[in-house]
Design a protein around this motif. Sequence first.
Motif, short mmCIF file in Angstrom:
data_model
loop_
_atom_site.label_atom_id
_atom_site.label_comp_id
_atom_site.label_asym_id
_atom_site.label_seq_id
_atom_site.Cartn_x
_atom_site.Cartn_y
_atom_site.Cartn_z
N GLY A 115 1.97 17.05 -8.18
CA GLY A 115 3.17 16.57 -7.61
C GLY A 115 4.34 16.83 -8.85
N ILE A 116 3.79 16.86 -10.13
CA ILE A 116 4.67 17.02 -11.35
C ILE A 116 5.52 18.57 -11.09
CG2 ILE A 116 4.79 17.38 -13.80
CD1 ILE A 116 2.56 15.32 -13.74
N PHE A 117 4.68 19.32 -10.65
CA PHE A 117 5.21 20.95 -10.59
C PHE A 117 5.98 21.03 -9.29
CE2 PHE A 117 2.88 21.79 -14.28
CZ PHE A 117 1.74 20.98 -14.06
N MET A 118 6.17 19.94 -8.24
CA MET A 118 6.62 20.30 -7.06
C MET A 118 8.27 20.11 -7.43
SD MET A 118 4.53 18.19 -4.50
CE MET A 118 5.56 18.78 -3.14
N LEU A 119 9.22 21.10 -6.94
CA LEU A 119 10.33 21.31 -7.11
C LEU A 119 11.17 20.26 -6.40
CD1 LEU A 119 11.17 25.06 -7.68
CD2 LEU A 119 10.67 23.27 -9.51
N ASP A 120 10.81 20.02 -4.87
CA ASP A 120 11.27 19.22 -4.21
C ASP A 120 10.24 18.38 -3.37
OD1 ASP A 120 13.58 19.96 -1.37
OD2 ASP A 120 13.50 17.90 -2.55
N VAL A 121 10.63 17.23 -3.07
CA VAL A 121 9.81 16.24 -2.29
C VAL A 121 10.30 16.24 -0.89
CG1 VAL A 121 8.62 14.24 -1.98
CG2 VAL A 121 8.84 15.21 -4.26
N GLU A 122 9.68 16.24 0.27
CA GLU A 122 10.16 16.13 1.55
C GLU A 122 10.22 14.52 1.78
OE1 GLU A 122 8.37 20.32 3.52
OE2 GLU A 122 7.97 18.26 4.30
N ASP A 123 11.18 14.26 2.86
CA ASP A 123 11.36 12.83 3.22
C ASP A 123 9.87 12.36 3.98
OD1 ASP A 123 14.72 12.89 4.58
OD2 ASP A 123 13.82 12.83 2.49
N ASP A 124 9.65 10.83 3.72
CA ASP A 124 8.50 10.53 4.18
C ASP A 124 7.06 10.99 3.56
OD1 ASP A 124 10.08 9.14 6.00
OD2 ASP A 124 9.83 10.52 7.50
N SER A 125 7.28 11.65 2.39
CA SER A 125 6.24 12.12 1.57
C SER A 125 5.59 10.98 0.86
CB SER A 125 6.46 13.16 0.40
OG SER A 125 6.83 14.49 1.23
N GLU A 142 0.81 -1.40 0.02
CA GLU A 142 0.14 0.04 0.04
C GLU A 142 0.82 1.16 -0.08
OE1 GLU A 142 -2.56 0.23 3.35
OE2 GLU A 142 -3.80 1.68 2.69
N ILE A 143 0.86 2.10 -0.86
CA ILE A 143 1.44 3.58 -0.91
C ILE A 143 0.55 4.45 -0.15
CG2 ILE A 143 2.28 5.21 -2.41
CD1 ILE A 143 3.58 2.61 -2.84
N HIS A 144 1.28 5.29 0.76
CA HIS A 144 0.77 6.35 1.42
C HIS A 144 1.63 7.65 1.19
CE1 HIS A 144 -1.58 3.63 4.27
NE2 HIS A 144 -0.68 3.04 4.37
N SER A 145 0.77 8.38 0.22
CA SER A 145 1.47 9.83 -0.30
C SER A 145 0.76 10.83 0.19
CB SER A 145 1.53 9.42 -1.58
OG SER A 145 1.94 10.72 -2.39
N THR A 146 1.60 12.02 0.55
CA THR A 146 0.74 13.05 0.86
C THR A 146 0.99 14.01 -0.66
OG1 THR A 146 3.13 14.04 1.57
CG2 THR A 146 1.47 13.07 3.15
N GLY A 169 3.54 -15.30 12.63
CA GLY A 169 3.49 -13.90 12.95
C GLY A 169 3.12 -13.27 11.62
N VAL A 170 2.97 -11.85 11.75
CA VAL A 170 2.55 -11.12 10.43
C VAL A 170 3.49 -9.81 10.52
CG1 VAL A 170 1.17 -9.76 9.18
CG2 VAL A 170 0.29 -11.76 9.89
N LEU A 171 4.47 -9.73 9.51
CA LEU A 171 5.30 -8.57 9.51
C LEU A 171 4.67 -7.39 8.78
CD1 LEU A 171 8.28 -7.39 9.86
CD2 LEU A 171 8.65 -8.20 7.67
N GLU A 172 4.90 -6.15 9.36
CA GLU A 172 4.37 -4.93 8.85
C GLU A 172 5.63 -3.93 8.92
OE1 GLU A 172 1.56 -2.51 11.01
OE2 GLU A 172 1.44 -1.13 9.29
N LEU A 173 6.07 -3.43 7.60
CA LEU A 173 7.20 -2.54 7.75
C LEU A 173 6.86 -1.39 6.59
CD1 LEU A 173 9.05 -2.92 4.54
CD2 LEU A 173 9.64 -5.07 6.10
N ARG A 174 7.35 -0.20 6.89
CA ARG A 174 7.16 0.90 6.08
C ARG A 174 8.39 1.60 5.89
NH1 ARG A 174 1.57 3.36 7.07
NH2 ARG A 174 0.71 2.05 8.56
N GLN A 175 8.44 1.76 4.24
CA GLN A 175 9.80 2.08 3.73
C GLN A 175 9.56 3.43 3.04
OE1 GLN A 175 10.07 -1.98 1.66
NE2 GLN A 175 12.25 -1.11 1.68
N ASP A 176 10.43 4.71 3.14
CA ASP A 176 10.39 5.66 2.60
C ASP A 176 10.89 5.59 1.34
OD1 ASP A 176 11.88 8.96 3.22
OD2 ASP A 176 10.27 8.37 2.03
N ILE A 177 10.05 5.82 0.21
CA ILE A 177 10.59 5.93 -1.11
C ILE A 177 10.34 7.06 -1.91
CG2 ILE A 177 9.99 3.18 -1.46
CD1 ILE A 177 7.30 4.27 -2.71
N SER A 178 10.57 8.23 -0.85
CA SER A 178 10.31 9.43 -1.41
C SER A 178 11.49 10.11 -2.32
CB SER A 178 10.51 10.51 -0.41
OG SER A 178 9.33 10.38 0.58
#
Length: 485
Positions: free
Chosen positions: A162-172, A152-156, A199-208
């Motif tokens: 987003g095409i017109f953004m010059l910079d993307v912050e971490d964890d965006s 699942e992708i979580h994006s702000t 068990g079940v593994l849940e991990l979140r990776q920053d791909i900004s």
Amino acid sequence: MQNNTNHTDPGDSFSTTFGFTKILSISSLVLILATGLVLSVVIANSARQTLLDKQEQFATLVAENLNHQIYRRFILPTLIGFGSIELSQEAQYDRLERTIESSTRGLNIRSLRIYDLEGAVSYSIDRKEVGNKEMADDKVQRSIKSLDKSFEIHSTISKWWGIFMLDVEDDSVVLRTVYPLRMEDDLVGPERKRGPLIGVLELRQDISGDYTTVLRFQRVIIAASLLSSLGLFLMLLAIIRKVDRANAERIKERNRLERELHQSEKLASMGRMVAGIAHEIRNPLGIIRSSAELLLKKTSSKEDLQARMLKAIYDESKRLSQTVNDFLDYARPRESKREPVDVGRLLEQALVFLEPECEKNKVEVKKDYHLEPGSLIVSGDKDLLYRAFYNILTNAMQAMEGPGTIYVHAEKNEGQLNIAFTDTGPGFDEDSLDKLTDPFFTTKDNGTGLGLTILKNIVESHGGALTLANGPEGGARVQIRLPLA
């Protein structure tokens, strides 16, 4: 007489034609630019999706590696050292934490949780979350019930703005992965067979950072499409080729890292496990065993509580010493010697040593082989072969759990010596026959799963072959084929 004929002005016709061509040209240009713009956006989004797919594949690889590392470096050593998994113990929790940290270093992991089968958080990078039962959403519950993995992708960032953004912050842009952790039935070979869910593994990776690269890629394409249709398509072609080359290099690099990772895992995990057992268990265990034996000899009464407790300590320390020796023998097998060995004499020595035990358990041994000196000679290591025969006979007595018969047969056949041990016990489980010699596979509650593995290694180091089967009238049958000297 006047001429009233009307003449058409060529300039008007040219002007009309030029105007139509101009309108057509402008319309075509607008259409081409609009088409190029839409096409560029579609292609850019496709490239973004391709990159996200690669991120999901990489996340799957990370999750599989974590599954393998947790099983090899935490579960197995913890079960051996503690007897059970209890993350409430600080030592076990810290060991799991070190395993996870070493396996995820440099991967931009923002959060990592492990849920138990009830949906509660049993491990988290943030220890405040441990024990929380409200964090398991429907994806985690579905993974527990049906072993499904999900991404699942979580994006702000808006997909279009987003095409017109010059910079993307971490964890965006964060990729959330839910992956079922499972036991491994087979620890060797390029493929690992999966066992029950643990068990079940849940991990979140920053791909900004990767997402920023995609946004820049989109801006270049759109800017090129506004310049000219020709430049647009040429630029698109160049960028697509560049992306393909980058993806090919990334896949090649990932495959190389995966091969190196698998190889280093085997060597490092085995080395750490054996070193830990040898240095942290063997020496203090020997002290415990010798101390218990000494105190037991000094005890006057053999029936009081203290004597029984000392006897239990001595027996358990002796069993654990054998477990340690099994691990050491598996990790660092001794190179077999090459000297003439009389197999008949070795069998007699083992049977004489086990005779009191046989009488105690009412086990009868029936022998069918020549006892003349020099009749059953092979080239090998006397100590290793004696251990192999002794272990087979001991296992046969343990399997029968009482009165029974062990048949020992040896004969020469086409340059080989065939030795067969058959008992009247329950025999081998037919479904497990092909796994019995696999490392760490055992059907005993307190076994290490290395006895038959070590036996196989001893036989094969002598150029022989080991066969496990059930006898025609029931009971287990262990057959060894060794080349004659």
